[in-house]
Enzyme design. Structure first.
Site, PDB file in Angstrom:
ATOM      1  CE  LYS A 199      -4.133  -1.773   2.184  1.00 17.18           C
ATOM      2  NZ  LYS A 199      -5.027  -1.662   3.334  1.00 17.18           N
ATOM      3  N   GLY A 356      10.832  -6.066   6.626  1.00 21.67           N
ATOM      4  CA  GLY A 356      10.544  -7.459   6.989  1.00 21.67           C
ATOM      5  C   GLY A 356      10.338  -8.360   5.784  1.00 21.67           C
ATOM      6  N   GLY A 379      11.294  -1.653  11.615  1.00 25.55           N
ATOM      7  CA  GLY A 379      10.750  -0.309  11.829  1.00 25.55           C
ATOM      8  C   GLY A 379      11.814   0.787  11.842  1.00 25.55           C
TER       9      GLY A 379
HETATM   10  P1  ADP Z   1       8.338  -4.713   3.839  1.00 26.53           P
HETATM   11  O1  ADP Z   1       7.868  -5.624   4.961  1.00 26.53           O
HETATM   12  O2  ADP Z   1       9.609  -5.237   3.212  1.00 26.53           O
HETATM   13  O3  ADP Z   1       8.444  -3.269   4.266  1.00 26.53           O
HETATM   14  P2  ADP Z   1       5.682  -4.466   2.769  1.00 26.53           P
HETATM   15  O4  ADP Z   1       5.112  -5.044   4.029  1.00 26.53           O
HETATM   16  O5  ADP Z   1       5.449  -3.038   2.503  1.00 26.53           O
HETATM   17  O6  ADP Z   1       7.247  -4.787   2.660  1.00 26.53           O
HETATM   18  O7  ADP Z   1       5.082  -5.215   1.500  1.00 26.53           O
HETATM   19  C1  ADP Z   1       5.068  -6.599   1.356  1.00 26.53           C
HETATM   20  C2  ADP Z   1       3.732  -7.107   0.911  1.00 26.53           C
HETATM   21  O8  ADP Z   1       3.277  -6.497  -0.291  1.00 26.53           O
HETATM   22  C3  ADP Z   1       3.788  -8.599   0.635  1.00 26.53           C
HETATM   23  O9  ADP Z   1       2.955  -9.273   1.540  1.00 26.53           O
HETATM   24  C4  ADP Z   1       3.293  -8.717  -0.804  1.00 26.53           C
HETATM   25  O10 ADP Z   1       2.473  -9.855  -1.016  1.00 26.53           O
HETATM   26  C5  ADP Z   1       2.501  -7.451  -0.977  1.00 26.53           C
HETATM   27  N1  ADP Z   1       2.326  -7.124  -2.406  1.00 26.53           N
HETATM   28  C6  ADP Z   1       3.281  -6.901  -3.331  1.00 26.53           C
HETATM   29  N2  ADP Z   1       2.745  -6.706  -4.550  1.00 26.53           N
HETATM   30  C7  ADP Z   1       1.403  -6.810  -4.415  1.00 26.53           C
HETATM   31  C8  ADP Z   1       0.293  -6.715  -5.317  1.00 26.53           C
HETATM   32  N3  ADP Z   1       0.467  -6.480  -6.623  1.00 26.53           N
HETATM   33  N4  ADP Z   1      -0.957  -6.889  -4.815  1.00 26.53           N
HETATM   34  C9  ADP Z   1      -1.115  -7.129  -3.488  1.00 26.53           C
HETATM   35  N5  ADP Z   1      -0.119  -7.220  -2.595  1.00 26.53           N
HETATM   36  C10 ADP Z   1       1.133  -7.069  -3.037  1.00 26.53           C
END
Ligand code: ADP
Ligand code: MG
Length: 399
Positions: A199, A356, A379
């Site tokens: 998001k 993460g 974080g």
């Molecule tokens: P991080 O933990 O590295 O900061 P995020 O938590 O922001 O990363 O994002 C990871 C999540 O985003 C994953 O669970 C992944 O499945 C989701 N994601 C990536 N691309 C899409 C997409 N096109 N539609 C839905 N979810 C997505």
């Protein structure tokens, strides 16, 4: 990094006690540590201080006991495994302040180590209460913070203590700060940022900070859908924050004003439902059907991003480019991760990543060790990417 005092600024510490904040918030299952990475990360600092003759008293939190003793959240089960890794016994003290802590420390010889009970058993820790920090400070002569992952919190053991004792960055903290500085502080340009994840709403501050600092920002994952939608493209039934279309357009305008090139996917991998091995269709922008869901970037987008990486001296990455947990929607993330790792090896590219899910994705792609630095700080890493001052880091600056 010269802005902080480090263990290199310390010589003979015989007769001195070092209070060392570490991150021992390890995964546990029924009183057993299932991954001891965080214990290992602390070893260089502990060994260095022991070699200088200090008595070492370790401060750490585990879980969320909310300011009162919770036996299931005791650090006691970690003393044995830590001693095994160190090759020397680690004494456990049943409290981190007062008589129990004092007695354990007084009994240590030079170069010996005590682990003090969970600092969060006291409400003063998370409240950063000055009297609690003072009680901690009574136990030692100097303070070493080796827990970058807790540095976004202004707690007594991460921030308050530095007001009472001479403060130093530990080896792991130092490594993290050096890597972050290399990636965003004073990077070799061009710098390419890769931001993915689900998001836009969770990464607004991060995107705003990055467009001011990067030469190129590649946006992927679910959040790219919001940007594509904001630019008038159909995204079918994909995850998309339509109410953030204005925000997305503002970020694009801001990027333009700051001469940061934005790379959005030019093709996408769609499916009707999410599941391992489901039927997928590659779509160009404009070809996304009303019932399509976008779950990954397509081959043309991968090639374009890899070409941008070929021109870069530095890559900073947070957030997977697709739903990497479910194959085949890990394809773009894995392909770009491997390409980046290759450029590190063959062209001296600096590649720093964190977050993460990002750490999990890079691990699954088998490239963790090839990147210049992969931060497991969660974080704290994200707040740093957002350009925020981290209280635990600021407190270490000599005043
Ligand atoms: P991080 O933990 O590295 O900061 P995020 O938590 O922001 O990363 O994002 C990871 C999540 O985003 C994953 O669970 C992944 O499945 C989701 N994601 C990536 N691309 C899409 C997409 N096109 N539609 C839905 N979810 C997505
Ligand atoms: Mg995540």
């Amino acid at each position: 990094m010269s802005a902080f005092r480090t263990l290199d600024d310390l010589s003979d510490l015989t007769g001195k006690t070092a209070l060392v904040r570490v991150d021992f918030n390890v995964p546990m299952d029924g009183g057993r540590i299932t991954d001891d990475t965080r214990l290992r990360v602390a070893l260089p600092t502990i060994r260095d201080l022991c070699a200088k003759g200090a008595r070492v008293a370790l401060l750490a939190h585990f879980d969320r006991p909310k300011g009162k003793p919770v036996p299931a959240m005791s650090l006691a089960p970690m003393a044995g495994p830590l001693g095994d890794l160190l090759g020397a016994p680690v004494v456990f003290a049943a409290d981190c302040i007062g008589a129990a802590a004092e007695a354990a420390i007084v009994a240590l010889g030079p170069g010996q180590v005590a682990l003090l009970e969970n600092v969060r058993f006291h409400a003063g820790e998370e409240a950063n209460a000055p009297e609690f920090a003072a009680s901690l400070a009574l136990l030692g002569d100097l303070y070493v913070n080796d827990a970058f992952s807790a540095a976004h919190r202004a707690h007594a053991s991460t921030e308050g203590l530095a007001r009472h004792l001479p403060a130093y960055a530990g080896r792991s903290m130092q490594r993290e700060l050096d890597a972050l500085d290399l990636a965003l502080g004073a990077p070799r340009r061009p710098v390419v940022g890769i931001v993915g994840g689900s998001k836009v709403s969770t990464k607004l501050d991060l995107l705003q900070n990055l467009v001011a600092k990067l030469d190129t920002l590649a946006i992927g994952g679910g959040m790219a859908n919001t940007f594509l939608y904001a630019m008038g493209h159909s995204v079918g039934e994909s995850l998309c924050e339509k109410d953030l279309a204005d925000t997305a357009r503002d970020i694009i305008a801001e990027a333009k004003a700051k001469s940061c090139e934005i790379l959005l996917p030019v093709d996408v991998v769609c499916a009707q439902t999410l599941g391992p091995g489901v039927a997928t269709t590659n779509r160009d922008l404009g070809g996304v059907a009303p019932t399509d869901k976008i779950f990954d970037a397509g081959p043309k987008s991968i090639a374009r991003l890899n070409a941008a990486i070929d021109l870069a001296h530095t890559v900073i990455w947070n957030g997977p480019l697709g739903v990497f947990e479910i194959s085949p929607f890990d394809a773009a993330t894995v392909a770009v991760a491997r390409h980046t790792a290759e450029r590190v090896k063959t062209h001296g590219l600096i590649a720093v990543a964190g977050g993460g899910d990002t750490v999990a994705a890079l691990h699954a792609a088998g490239v963790t060790d090839d990147f210049s630095f992969v931060s497991t700080a969660g974080g704290a890493f994200l707040e740093w990417m957002e350009g925020k001052a981290l209280p635990g880091v600021e407190a270490l600056r000599p005043r």
